[in-house]
Design a protein around this motif. Structure first.
Motif, PDB file in Angstrom:
ATOM      1  N   UNK A 108      37.744  33.387  40.269  1.00  0.00           N
ATOM      2  CA  UNK A 108      37.635  31.976  40.648  1.00  0.00           C
ATOM      3  C   UNK A 108      36.407  31.804  41.532  1.00  0.00           C
ATOM      4  N   UNK A 109      35.850  30.592  41.527  1.00  0.00           N
ATOM      5  CA  UNK A 109      34.611  30.352  42.261  1.00  0.00           C
ATOM      6  C   UNK A 109      34.546  28.902  42.734  1.00  0.00           C
ATOM      7  N   UNK A 110      33.685  28.683  43.687  1.00  0.00           N
ATOM      8  CA  UNK A 110      33.449  27.335  44.182  1.00  0.00           C
ATOM      9  C   UNK A 110      32.756  26.503  43.104  1.00  0.00           C
ATOM     10  N   UNK A 111      33.210  25.255  42.927  1.00  0.00           N
ATOM     11  CA  UNK A 111      32.642  24.413  41.884  1.00  0.00           C
ATOM     12  C   UNK A 111      32.625  22.967  42.373  1.00  0.00           C
ATOM     13  N   UNK A 112      31.504  22.559  42.938  1.00  0.00           N
ATOM     14  CA  UNK A 112      31.337  21.181  43.432  1.00  0.00           C
ATOM     15  C   UNK A 112      32.428  20.774  44.427  1.00  0.00           C
ATOM     16  N   UNK A 117      38.718  28.112  38.031  1.00  0.00           N
ATOM     17  CA  UNK A 117      39.549  29.301  37.831  1.00  0.00           C
ATOM     18  C   UNK A 117      39.397  29.807  36.402  1.00  0.00           C
ATOM     19  N   UNK A 118      39.169  31.100  36.280  1.00  0.00           N
ATOM     20  CA  UNK A 118      39.102  31.741  34.967  1.00  0.00           C
ATOM     21  C   UNK A 118      40.297  32.668  34.821  1.00  0.00           C
ATOM     22  N   UNK A 119      40.969  32.582  33.662  1.00  0.00           N
ATOM     23  CA  UNK A 119      42.153  33.392  33.416  1.00  0.00           C
ATOM     24  C   UNK A 119      41.818  34.576  32.511  1.00  0.00           C
ATOM     25  N   UNK A 120      42.770  35.467  32.349  1.00  0.00           N
ATOM     26  CA  UNK A 120      42.533  36.690  31.584  1.00  0.00           C
ATOM     27  C   UNK A 120      42.261  36.438  30.099  1.00  0.00           C
ATOM     28  N   UNK A 121      42.629  35.267  29.610  1.00  0.00           N
ATOM     29  CA  UNK A 121      42.336  34.936  28.209  1.00  0.00           C
ATOM     30  C   UNK A 121      41.018  34.161  28.085  1.00  0.00           C
ATOM     31  N   UNK A 129      41.064  21.670  44.676  1.00  0.00           N
ATOM     32  CA  UNK A 129      41.351  22.376  45.920  1.00  0.00           C
ATOM     33  C   UNK A 129      40.094  23.151  46.288  1.00  0.00           C
ATOM     34  N   UNK A 130      39.800  23.266  47.563  1.00  0.00           N
ATOM     35  CA  UNK A 130      38.597  23.974  47.979  1.00  0.00           C
ATOM     36  C   UNK A 130      38.721  25.464  47.676  1.00  0.00           C
TER      37      UNK A 130
END
Length: 203
Positions: A108-112, A117-121, A129-130
């Motif tokens: 997961x990363x900051x985005x604006x 969030x990136x999942x395993x698929x 949410x921050x």
């Protein structure tokens, strides 16, 4: 659209969505090509599943507090063995709460100002949410996972020691299965005793 959803090992997330003034849920699964819609809120789905799997949602929260010392926006273990752990993004007092299965989060990363969030698929979603808050909730879930498994291993070790002492000098086929069965029953008893002691303190 489903009226109820059964959380399982491949459930990745439950997101709150607004539909004509009502809060409903969009659910993502590891191998699902499309998300599933449910008319219940994420919090209601969580409450019903906790009760169906093992104990009530308040009891699950109490277990988290006992193991980790956390008291707000606590992650919860849904099943008996700690294989399904979800953490939330907001307070469970609000319908706009989202739940994530820690097992399926790849990164997961900051985005604006929000969190991507990136999942395993390889599915990606943006969450309101921050990054700091999401990271804190994720780490709380990791703490719960660690503490729960330490406690579980402790009980399993004690029961294995008791079994070995009781069966010293005897050879029994399938001993490993018997130890596992004893450990399982002892752990269930521990959960039951913890719940009863809580009731005794309240009354």
């Amino acid at each position: 659209m489903k009226q109820y959803y059964h959380i399982h090992d491949e459930t990745m997330y439950m997101l709150s969505v607004e539909n004509k003034g009502l809060t409903e849920t969009r659910i993502g699964e590891l191998f699902g090509s499309e998300s599933t819609a449910c008319i219940a809120t994420p919090n209601k789905i969580m409450e019903r599943n906790c009760k169906q799997y093992s104990q009530s949602y308040p009891a699950r929260k109490e277990l988290t507090k006992k193991l980790t010392g956390l008291s707000a926006k606590v992650p919860v273990i849904i099943d008996l063995f700690g294989s399904i752990i979800f953490f939330c993004t907001h307070s469970d007092r609000v319908n706009e709460n989202n739940w994530f299965n820690i097992k399926h989060i790849h990164s997961y990363r900051n985005y604006n100002g929000n969190t991507r969030v990136r999942f395993n698929n390889n599915e990606e979603i943006e969450v309101d949410i921050s990054f700091t808050s999401f990271n804190n909730q994720y780490l709380n879930a990791l703490k719960l996972h660690y503490k729960f498994n330490l406690e579980k291993e402790k009980y399993e070790y004690n029961e294995m020691a008791k079994y070995k002492n009781n069966s010293a000098g005897y050879h029994m086929d399938g001993a490993g299965d018997k130890v596992s069965d004893v450990s399982y029953k002892a752990y269930l008893q521990h959960l039951s005793d913890s719940k009863r002691h809580k009731v005794d303190r309240i009354t």
